[in-house]
Design a protein around this motif. Structure first.
Motif, mmCIF file in Angstrom:
data_model
loop_
_atom_site.group_PDB
_atom_site.id
_atom_site.type_symbol
_atom_site.label_atom_id
_atom_site.label_comp_id
_atom_site.label_asym_id
_atom_site.label_seq_id
_atom_site.Cartn_x
_atom_site.Cartn_y
_atom_site.Cartn_z
ATOM 1 N N GLU A 175 25.046 51.093 68.486
ATOM 2 C CA GLU A 175 23.694 51.597 68.251
ATOM 3 C C GLU A 175 23.009 50.692 67.241
ATOM 4 O OE1 GLU A 175 23.145 55.923 67.915
ATOM 5 O OE2 GLU A 175 25.330 56.082 68.008
ATOM 6 N N LEU B 31 20.024 49.863 64.410
ATOM 7 C CA LEU B 31 19.199 50.543 63.423
ATOM 8 C C LEU B 31 17.769 50.039 63.524
ATOM 9 C CD1 LEU B 31 21.363 50.777 60.178
ATOM 10 C CD2 LEU B 31 21.130 52.403 62.054
ATOM 11 N N ILE C 190 19.960 49.987 54.922
ATOM 12 C CA ILE C 190 20.754 50.523 56.029
ATOM 13 C C ILE C 190 20.759 52.052 55.972
ATOM 14 C CG2 ILE C 190 23.097 50.716 56.960
ATOM 15 C CD1 ILE C 190 23.509 47.776 56.096
ATOM 16 N N SER D 66 17.283 53.371 56.980
ATOM 17 C CA SER D 66 17.031 53.212 58.402
ATOM 18 C C SER D 66 17.834 54.214 59.219
ATOM 19 C CB SER D 66 17.362 51.786 58.839
ATOM 20 O OG SER D 66 17.147 51.611 60.218
ATOM 21 N N ALA D 67 19.095 54.418 58.845
ATOM 22 C CA ALA D 67 19.939 55.384 59.553
ATOM 23 C C ALA D 67 19.380 56.798 59.413
ATOM 24 C CB ALA D 67 21.369 55.323 59.026
ATOM 25 N N ALA E 220 16.436 57.270 61.647
ATOM 26 C CA ALA E 220 16.824 57.360 63.052
ATOM 27 C C ALA E 220 17.654 58.602 63.349
ATOM 28 C CB ALA E 220 17.605 56.105 63.445
ATOM 29 N N VAL F 240 29.873 48.854 60.626
ATOM 30 C CA VAL F 240 28.495 48.416 60.449
ATOM 31 C C VAL F 240 28.481 46.891 60.481
ATOM 32 C CG1 VAL F 240 26.501 48.380 58.902
ATOM 33 C CG2 VAL F 240 27.888 50.461 59.110
ATOM 34 N N THR G 94 16.269 43.569 64.869
ATOM 35 C CA THR G 94 17.320 44.591 64.748
ATOM 36 C C THR G 94 18.588 43.938 64.196
ATOM 37 O OG1 THR G 94 17.772 44.225 67.117
ATOM 38 C CG2 THR G 94 16.466 46.157 66.524
#
Length: 246
Positions: free
Chosen positions: A4, A6, A22, A25-26, A29, A39, A213
């Motif tokens: 997936e 981010l 990170i 952003s996670a 989402a 990651v 991305t």
């Protein structure tokens, strides 16, 4: 396994918090990163955050760099940076400068790149990609494994492939020597490149151009994740003494 991406990652600059970006952003989402995830972070954003962008106008080329520039048709300042980042120059032609990077990887132009960097500047690798991976991992909730990935060329093959230049919390290689195949024969040379395979998988999804991305989360790789940070990607390198193409 699945990967997936981010979304909504920022444009990074020196001093920015990669792990914080990170996490943000996670959260945006609705993606929860857990201890069984990997990651994968593009080298470029780590290098930018660590201040590894260099303005070519600030670089003075010494006589060795001038000679390399004349031989290969490169800018003298770029030739100087290539030498500064290299243990040794293995091949130098107008087509490519192949070096053994100071941390051991065999790369084109010592890993230096100008793509996705604003005009007049180039980007060097992090000083210690394994340390970068450890720092990002320590700052992420749940302590997932972390890979710092870049796209590298391969001997005798066209194209680039995502490669782990730094990692933490991961079994980077799976040594299968001494185990048996399905016919009972003993495996003699099989060492599976886990970190590189995961990097290649994620970089294929992340893209190489304007996708924006630079971080991916791999699900389903928990069997290779370790509580300890581990040795890092530097230990994957084949020793120089074992070079089959001197």
């Amino acid at each position: 396994m699945s990967v997936e991406l981010l979304p909504a990652m920022p444009q990074f600059a020196a001093g920015d918090d990669v792990a914080g970006a990170i996490v943000a952003s996670a959260r945006l989402a609705g993606l929860e990163i857990g201890a069984d995830d990997v990651v994968v972070v593009a080298q470029k954003i780590v290098s930018k955050a660590e201040g590894r962008a260099v303005d070519l106008d600030t670089v003075h080329a010494d006589p060795q760099a001038l000679e390399l520039a004349a031989l290969t048709g490169r800018e003298p300042a770029l030739a100087q940076l290539v030498l500064d980042e290299a243990q040794s120059v293995m091949r130098a032609t107008p087509q490519a400068i192949i070096t053994r990077h100071r941390i051991g990887h065999v790369t084109a132009n010592s890993g230096i790149d100008a793509s996705n960097v604003d005009g007049g500047r180039v980007l060097l690798w992090p000083l210690d990609p394994d340390a970068s991976a450890r720092a990002i991992r320590a700052a992420l909730p749940g302590k997932p494994a972390v890979i710092i990935a870049d796209s590298l060329g391969r001997a005798w093959r066209q194209g680039t492939l995502g490669t782990a230049i730094g990692c933490a919390g991961l079994v980077h290689t799976d040594d299968r020597r001494g185990q048996s195949d399905m016919y009972g024969r003993t495996l003699q040379a099989t060492i599976v490149a886990i970190a590189d395979a995961l990097a290649a998988f994620s970089v294929l999804a992340m893209g190489e151009g304007a996708e924006g991305t630079p971080v991916a989360v791999i699900r389903g790789a928990g069997r290779w994740i370790t509580e300890e940070d581990g040795e890092g990607a530097a230990t994957i390198m084949r020793p120089v003494a074992g070079d089959m193409f001197p």
